[in-house]
Design a protein around this motif. Structure first.
Motif, PDB file in Angstrom:
ATOM      1  N   HIS A  88     -49.959  24.886  48.167  1.00 58.63           N
ATOM      2  CA  HIS A  88     -49.788  24.718  46.798  1.00 58.63           C
ATOM      3  C   HIS A  88     -50.891  23.990  46.081  1.00 58.63           C
ATOM      4  O   HIS A  88     -50.564  22.782  46.315  1.00 58.63           O
ATOM      5  CB  HIS A  88     -48.221  24.472  46.434  1.00 58.63           C
ATOM      6  CG  HIS A  88     -47.217  25.399  47.175  1.00 58.63           C
ATOM      7  ND1 HIS A  88     -46.813  26.531  46.753  1.00 58.63           N
ATOM      8  CD2 HIS A  88     -46.435  25.093  48.329  1.00 58.63           C
ATOM      9  CE1 HIS A  88     -45.988  27.072  47.688  1.00 58.63           C
ATOM     10  NE2 HIS A  88     -46.049  26.187  48.511  1.00 58.63           N
ATOM     11  N   ARG A  96     -49.755  30.430  38.967  1.00 56.75           N
ATOM     12  CA  ARG A  96     -48.646  30.449  37.935  1.00 56.75           C
ATOM     13  C   ARG A  96     -48.598  29.207  37.346  1.00 56.75           C
ATOM     14  O   ARG A  96     -49.289  28.099  37.699  1.00 56.75           O
ATOM     15  CB  ARG A  96     -47.270  30.613  38.644  1.00 56.75           C
ATOM     16  CG  ARG A  96     -47.114  29.712  39.691  1.00 56.75           C
ATOM     17  CD  ARG A  96     -45.849  30.326  40.838  1.00 56.75           C
ATOM     18  NE  ARG A  96     -45.680  29.539  41.717  1.00 56.75           N
ATOM     19  CZ  ARG A  96     -44.711  28.584  42.036  1.00 56.75           C
ATOM     20  NH1 ARG A  96     -44.107  28.234  40.926  1.00 56.75           N
ATOM     21  NH2 ARG A  96     -44.761  27.974  43.324  1.00 56.75           N
ATOM     22  N   ASP A 137     -44.850  24.065  54.185  1.00 59.45           N
ATOM     23  CA  ASP A 137     -45.593  23.823  52.862  1.00 59.45           C
ATOM     24  C   ASP A 137     -46.272  22.885  52.622  1.00 59.45           C
ATOM     25  O   ASP A 137     -45.744  21.623  52.746  1.00 59.45           O
ATOM     26  CB  ASP A 137     -44.378  24.179  51.716  1.00 59.45           C
ATOM     27  CG  ASP A 137     -43.893  25.606  51.616  1.00 59.45           C
ATOM     28  OD1 ASP A 137     -44.526  26.378  50.744  1.00 59.45           O
ATOM     29  OD2 ASP A 137     -42.853  25.938  52.460  1.00 59.45           O
ATOM     30  N   ARG A 146     -40.775  19.607  39.812  1.00 54.95           N
ATOM     31  CA  ARG A 146     -40.100  21.068  39.772  1.00 54.95           C
ATOM     32  C   ARG A 146     -40.903  21.715  41.203  1.00 54.95           C
ATOM     33  O   ARG A 146     -40.094  22.466  41.786  1.00 54.95           O
ATOM     34  CB  ARG A 146     -40.600  21.700  38.687  1.00 54.95           C
ATOM     35  CG  ARG A 146     -39.697  21.250  37.683  1.00 54.95           C
ATOM     36  CD  ARG A 146     -39.358  22.101  36.505  1.00 54.95           C
ATOM     37  NE  ARG A 146     -40.965  22.236  35.873  1.00 54.95           N
ATOM     38  CZ  ARG A 146     -41.218  21.628  34.570  1.00 54.95           C
ATOM     39  NH1 ARG A 146     -40.336  20.586  34.217  1.00 54.95           N
ATOM     40  NH2 ARG A 146     -42.297  21.679  34.194  1.00 54.95           N
ATOM     41  N   LEU A 147     -42.202  21.666  41.239  1.00 58.83           N
ATOM     42  CA  LEU A 147     -43.021  22.344  42.146  1.00 58.83           C
ATOM     43  C   LEU A 147     -42.382  21.798  43.742  1.00 58.83           C
ATOM     44  O   LEU A 147     -42.005  22.416  44.542  1.00 58.83           O
ATOM     45  CB  LEU A 147     -44.358  21.963  42.154  1.00 58.83           C
ATOM     46  CG  LEU A 147     -45.112  22.684  43.332  1.00 58.83           C
ATOM     47  CD1 LEU A 147     -45.269  24.123  43.278  1.00 58.83           C
ATOM     48  CD2 LEU A 147     -46.571  22.275  43.177  1.00 58.83           C
ATOM     49  N   THR A 206     -51.340  29.172  44.697  1.00 63.49           N
ATOM     50  CA  THR A 206     -50.363  29.354  46.039  1.00 63.49           C
ATOM     51  C   THR A 206     -51.151  30.372  46.945  1.00 63.49           C
ATOM     52  O   THR A 206     -51.262  31.519  46.557  1.00 63.49           O
ATOM     53  CB  THR A 206     -49.065  29.617  45.934  1.00 63.49           C
ATOM     54  OG1 THR A 206     -48.534  28.460  45.233  1.00 63.49           O
ATOM     55  CG2 THR A 206     -48.133  29.814  47.364  1.00 63.49           C
ATOM     56  N   ILE A 247     -46.561  25.742  35.842  1.00 68.91           N
ATOM     57  CA  ILE A 247     -45.308  24.936  36.433  1.00 68.91           C
ATOM     58  C   ILE A 247     -45.114  23.925  35.113  1.00 68.91           C
ATOM     59  O   ILE A 247     -44.130  23.146  35.482  1.00 68.91           O
ATOM     60  CB  ILE A 247     -45.786  24.306  37.672  1.00 68.91           C
ATOM     61  CG1 ILE A 247     -47.134  23.456  37.649  1.00 68.91           C
ATOM     62  CG2 ILE A 247     -45.976  25.382  38.908  1.00 68.91           C
ATOM     63  CD1 ILE A 247     -47.448  22.504  38.900  1.00 68.91           C
ATOM     64  N   ASP A 273     -39.437  20.347  44.396  1.00 69.78           N
ATOM     65  CA  ASP A 273     -38.064  20.945  44.480  1.00 69.78           C
ATOM     66  C   ASP A 273     -37.931  22.087  44.845  1.00 69.78           C
ATOM     67  O   ASP A 273     -37.308  22.631  45.878  1.00 69.78           O
ATOM     68  CB  ASP A 273     -37.521  20.790  42.917  1.00 69.78           C
ATOM     69  CG  ASP A 273     -37.135  19.074  42.652  1.00 69.78           C
ATOM     70  OD1 ASP A 273     -37.228  18.135  43.709  1.00 69.78           O
ATOM     71  OD2 ASP A 273     -36.774  18.896  41.320  1.00 69.78           O
ATOM     72  N   GLU A 274     -38.953  22.963  44.402  1.00 64.45           N
ATOM     73  CA  GLU A 274     -39.014  24.501  44.884  1.00 64.45           C
ATOM     74  C   GLU A 274     -39.328  24.599  46.223  1.00 64.45           C
ATOM     75  O   GLU A 274     -38.737  25.503  47.016  1.00 64.45           O
ATOM     76  CB  GLU A 274     -39.828  25.117  43.816  1.00 64.45           C
ATOM     77  CG  GLU A 274     -40.150  26.645  44.272  1.00 64.45           C
ATOM     78  CD  GLU A 274     -41.247  27.349  43.541  1.00 64.45           C
ATOM     79  OE1 GLU A 274     -41.712  28.377  44.016  1.00 64.45           O
ATOM     80  OE2 GLU A 274     -41.568  26.860  42.404  1.00 64.45           O
ATOM     81  N   VAL A 275     -40.532  24.015  46.692  1.00 65.55           N
ATOM     82  CA  VAL A 275     -41.032  24.468  48.081  1.00 65.55           C
ATOM     83  C   VAL A 275     -40.577  23.403  49.109  1.00 65.55           C
ATOM     84  O   VAL A 275     -40.945  23.641  50.151  1.00 65.55           O
ATOM     85  CB  VAL A 275     -42.491  24.540  48.007  1.00 65.55           C
ATOM     86  CG1 VAL A 275     -42.856  25.342  46.704  1.00 65.55           C
ATOM     87  CG2 VAL A 275     -43.317  23.218  47.766  1.00 65.55           C
ATOM     88  N   ARG A 276     -40.151  22.417  48.791  1.00 68.04           N
ATOM     89  CA  ARG A 276     -39.677  21.352  49.493  1.00 68.04           C
ATOM     90  C   ARG A 276     -40.895  21.019  50.661  1.00 68.04           C
ATOM     91  O   ARG A 276     -40.909  21.590  51.948  1.00 68.04           O
ATOM     92  CB  ARG A 276     -38.232  21.727  50.285  1.00 68.04           C
ATOM     93  CG  ARG A 276     -37.191  21.999  49.343  1.00 68.04           C
ATOM     94  CD  ARG A 276     -35.756  22.152  50.184  1.00 68.04           C
ATOM     95  NE  ARG A 276     -35.406  21.105  50.959  1.00 68.04           N
ATOM     96  CZ  ARG A 276     -34.821  20.100  50.298  1.00 68.04           C
ATOM     97  NH1 ARG A 276     -34.516  19.888  49.049  1.00 68.04           N
ATOM     98  NH2 ARG A 276     -34.526  19.069  50.989  1.00 68.04           N
TER      99      ARG A 276
END
Length: 443
Positions: free
Chosen positions: A102, A40, A62, A166-167, A55, A42, A169-172
């Motif tokens: 990721h 995807r 993660d 952003r990546l 991913t 980002i 923040d999303e996957v922590r």
């Protein structure tokens, strides 16, 4: 964890991939394995290039793997490719290891395209210098994360940096791994945790692949060493004001309590960079000598810029990088002056490392200067001043390259070995995170 089997499966490589080749490989793997690989977008680079992440894996932890944080450091693109392929092929690694990966092969594609002139010739040091590009400090993805403090504030984040934010923040993430490399300095690591045991395992895999460890002057003066060739990762708060930059990926990773790892690997192996034999020179004399070389370089480039600047018309990235180096590098020099504990014999590694630093900066930034002038000539701006400085600096580049070659006792390192070390380090770091989580759960 025994990472040797995974390292041994790294194939031979003869070149670094271009940005287009990186995109094509991601497309092919995602199309061939739609049930395993999620691809995807980002974000978008400053010049409109798509920034994409692949991913793969089952979790529960993660990991964010950052390839190409500096565009003259493309080993990570091959490492991402190799790890992605191993995850696709190895069900145990993908499903049982405990990580969702990721993988970003190149986070600065705009800068990478400006280095592609040497990617096909990774062992050619002259080609590297002639086609070298490294952005100005404030244009580097790695060092433009937001930073807020009482005395310093930075919010000029780049689009590429925001994509990584952003990546995360999303996957922590529990692990963030930034894939770096240098030139002749030897292998070394940065960790954001004082973990000598992990550091020792990391340096062991580099040694096993035949890479010399970096035992010369640290990349940053005053760096805190936690093991041979391993240091605590510098935080943005400690260096940002000096260089006019933001935080690093380490600063953002710590929002999530993540382990942060940086692997720094050379392209060429010189055994002297690991030689701890004392010399007849004091360490403060070694520092004095390489600082004098840096001052001479900056002075020569600054004088040349003063002669040509009135005729420059092209707002090229080369010009921005060069002017940033000439204008801000005095801060680097001042940090090395008056360091404590330097009234001792310098080691061979420190003496050679100091000289190599001078060679490195000469070739990097004289090469950047020539690319800036070539951009002027290509635009039809062939004024007498531009032509004169092109001739002058071209001759100086040849002279400095000959001096660097005469001082070199190095051989190109096989790309397979470099990728194997970065790959092995990723798995060792992930295993350390997994084991720490298991201990915490049973505590």
């Amino acid at each position: 964890m025994d990472v040797a089997p995974h390292m041994s499966r790294v194939p031979d490589f003869t070149a670094f991939p271009t940005v287009d080749q990186m995109h094509a490989e991601l497309d092919d793997l995602a199309a061939a394995h739609p049930d395993l690989v999620r691809l995807r977008r980002i974000g978008t680079s400053r010049l409109g290039e798509p920034l994409r992440v692949a991913t793969v894996g089952a979790g529960p932890h993660d990991a964010v793997i950052i390839g190409g944080p500096h565009p003259n450091e493309p080993i990570g693109a091959l490492t991402v490719s190799t790890l992605l392929r191993q995850l696709v092929e190895d069900a145990a690694l993908r499903e049982d290891f405990g990580f969702r990966w990721h993988l970003v092969p190149c986070v600065d594609p705009d800068g990478a395209r400006l280095n592609e002139g040497w990617y096909a010739r990774p062992s050619d040091r002259r080609a590297y210098a002639e086609h070298f590009y490294r952005p100005a400090e404030a244009d580097q993805v790695e060092w433009t994360f937001p930073l807020t403090g009482e005395d310093y504030f930075f919010d000029r984040t780049l689009p590429e940096t925001e994509a990584l934010m952003r990546l995360m923040d999303e996957v922590r993430p529990a692990l963030v791994y930034s894939l770096h490399n240098g030139e002749l300095q030897g292998a070394f690591y940065y960790l954001n945790r004082n973990d000598p045991a992990l550091a020792a395992r990391l340096t062991a895999i580099a040694t096993a692949e035949g890479l010399p460890l970096h035992m010369g002057p640290p990349e940053l003066p005053g760096a805190v060493q936690i093991a041979p060739a391993a240091y605590l990762t510098p935080r943005g708060a400690d260096i940002a004001a000096t260089y006019g930059i933001g935080g690093g990926s380490v600063d953002y990773a710590e929002r999530f309590g993540a382990l942060h790892l940086v692997t720094e690997l050379p392209y060429w192996a010189d055994p002297r960079v690991a030689d701890q034999t004392p010399t007849g020179q004091k360490y403060h004399e070694t520092i004095r000598d390489f600082l004098a070389g840096q001052r001479d370089l900056i002075g020569e480039l600054a004088a040349s810029l003063a002669r040509a600047k009135g005729d420059l018309t092209v707002s090229s990235p080369f010009r921005r990088a060069l002017e940033d180096f000439v204008g801000a590098h005095d801060e680097f020099i001042s940090e090395w002056e008056d360091l404590p504990g330097t009234d001792r014999p310098a080691t061979v590694a420190e003496v050679v490392g100091g000289r190599q630093l001078v060679h490195l900066m000469r070739l990097r930034y004289c090469g950047t200067y020539l690319r800036m002038l070539d951009a002027e000539l290509a635009a039809g701006n062939a004024t007498p001043a531009v032509r004169a400085e092109r001739a002058r600096l071209g001759a100086r580049f040849d002279e400095w390259f000959e001096q660097a070659e005469a001082d070199a006792q190095s051989t190109p390192i096989p790309l397979r070995s470099l990728v194997a070390v970065q790959l092995g380090a990723a798995l060792l770091a992930a295993d350390a995170v997994r084991r720490a989580a298991e201990r915490s759960a049973h505590a």
